[in-house]
Design a protein around this motif. Structure first.
Motif, short mmCIF file in Angstrom:
data_model
loop_
_atom_site.label_atom_id
_atom_site.label_comp_id
_atom_site.label_asym_id
_atom_site.label_seq_id
_atom_site.Cartn_x
_atom_site.Cartn_y
_atom_site.Cartn_z
N PRO A 174 -11.27 32.24 108.54
CA PRO A 174 -9.85 32.07 108.85
C PRO A 174 -9.52 32.38 110.31
O PRO A 174 -8.43 32.05 110.79
N TYR A 175 -10.44 33.01 111.02
CA TYR A 175 -10.20 33.29 112.45
C TYR A 175 -10.72 32.14 113.30
O TYR A 175 -10.01 31.64 114.18
N CYS A 176 -11.93 31.69 113.04
CA CYS A 176 -12.49 30.56 113.78
C CYS A 176 -11.84 29.24 113.34
O CYS A 176 -11.92 28.24 114.04
N GLU A 177 -11.23 29.26 112.15
CA GLU A 177 -10.58 28.08 111.59
C GLU A 177 -11.52 26.90 111.46
O GLU A 177 -11.16 25.76 111.78
N ARG A 233 -17.74 39.19 106.24
CA ARG A 233 -17.63 39.38 107.69
C ARG A 233 -18.38 38.27 108.40
O ARG A 233 -19.53 37.98 108.06
N HIS A 234 -17.71 37.65 109.37
CA HIS A 234 -18.36 36.60 110.17
C HIS A 234 -19.17 37.27 111.27
O HIS A 234 -18.89 37.14 112.46
N THR A 235 -20.22 37.97 110.84
CA THR A 235 -21.01 38.81 111.74
C THR A 235 -21.57 38.05 112.94
O THR A 235 -21.39 38.46 114.08
ZN LIG Z 1 -15.16 33.57 112.58
#
Ligand SMILES: [Zn+2]
Lengths: 90, 176
Positions: free
Chosen positions: A7-10, A59-61
């Motif tokens: 949801p952050y990188c979309e 988590r998008h580690t």
């Molecule tokens: Zn991300």
């Protein structure tokens, strides 16, 4: 390869960039010392472990580094949706 | 009696890692180890707060780059500016400016098949990765930052202890 939407990188990203973080929306007690041993045990160890719709943290580690929440079906392994940390349960 | 401890310069050189400075793959793709350079990890709550401190615009969308600065996350940027660029230390400001010059090296992967070479170990579809984009990802099990400078040239940032493995892994790529 399983794709997970960050949801952050979309965008949809490969599963190997992510790390699973357990059940979501478990609030840490504000005053742990006030809890009984049983309540503390419940907070630490007891999880819903549902068959089907599961709210969980990822988590998008190896990407943006952010924790976020996802709704995944534990039977089909299908991701229903993902949303940012701090947003209301869906 | 005490021995003086030699402190190496911050930036890592390929020679420190016992690697050659370039290699040519069978398909014509070249690998080049970039010379040591200064780099910073920048953290701030917003791009505006960061831009105000370092005195220049920074990219606001994850994956975008602008004048040598890549936006890696909602509050994280990598600065790889031209040599000689002065980056303020941000003292007293709600930002974090950390010199990471010693953290890793950059391997340039260049040639018409550069994307295919990287895709042999990277799960992203780099053929469709826009020129000017940068992102953290993995090559096999090693974390890297991939920055597409040109259609046929990628810069791969990798931590120093992983660099020898990545270098040899890239050298061994065979395109079918
Ligand atoms: Zn991300």
């Amino acid at each position: 390869m399983l794709l997970i939407r960050c949801p952050y990188c979309e965008e949809d990203r490969p599963e190997v960039e992510f790390v699973y973080g357990g059940e979501a929306h478990i609030a840490r007690p504000l005053d742990p010392a006030a809890l009984s041993d049983q309540d503390w045990e419940h907070y630490l160890y007891i999880r819903r472990n549902p068959r089907g719709r599961h709210h969980e943290r990822w988590r998008h580690t190896h990407g943006c580094g952010r924790f976020f929440n996802a709704v995944r079906d534990t039977v089909s392994d299908r991701f229903e949706q993902t949303y940012k940390a701090g947003e209301a349960r869906r | 009696m005490s021995d003086a401890i030699a402190i190496p310069p911050l930036a890592v050189a390929g020679t420190d890692l016992a690697l050659e400075s370039n290699a040519v793959l069978p398909g014509g793709v070249t690998l080049t180890l970039e010379p040591p350079a200064s780099r910073w990890s920048l953290r701030a709550r917003t791009a505006e707060a960061l831009g105000a401190v370092i005195g220049r615009a920074v990219p606001t969308r994850i994956g975008e780059t602008l004048d040598g600065i890549a936006c890696l996350g909602p509050d994280e940027w990598l600065a790889d500016p031209p040599a000689g660029t002065v980056v303020p230390d941000g003292a007293g400001q709600p930002v974090s400016v950390v010199d990471v010059s010693a953290r890793g090296v950059v391997i340039r992967v260049e040639g018409a098949s550069a994307a295919r070479v990287l895709c042999s170990g990277c799960p992203l579809d780099l053929e469709r990765f826009a020129v000017g984009r940068a992102t953290r990802t993995v090559f096999e099990t090693v974390e890297v930052i991939v920055w597409r400078e040109q259609a046929d040239m990628f810069r791969v940032f990798v931590w120093r202890s992983f660099a020898p493995w990545l270098w040899h892994a890239l050298k061994a790529v065979q395109l079918g």
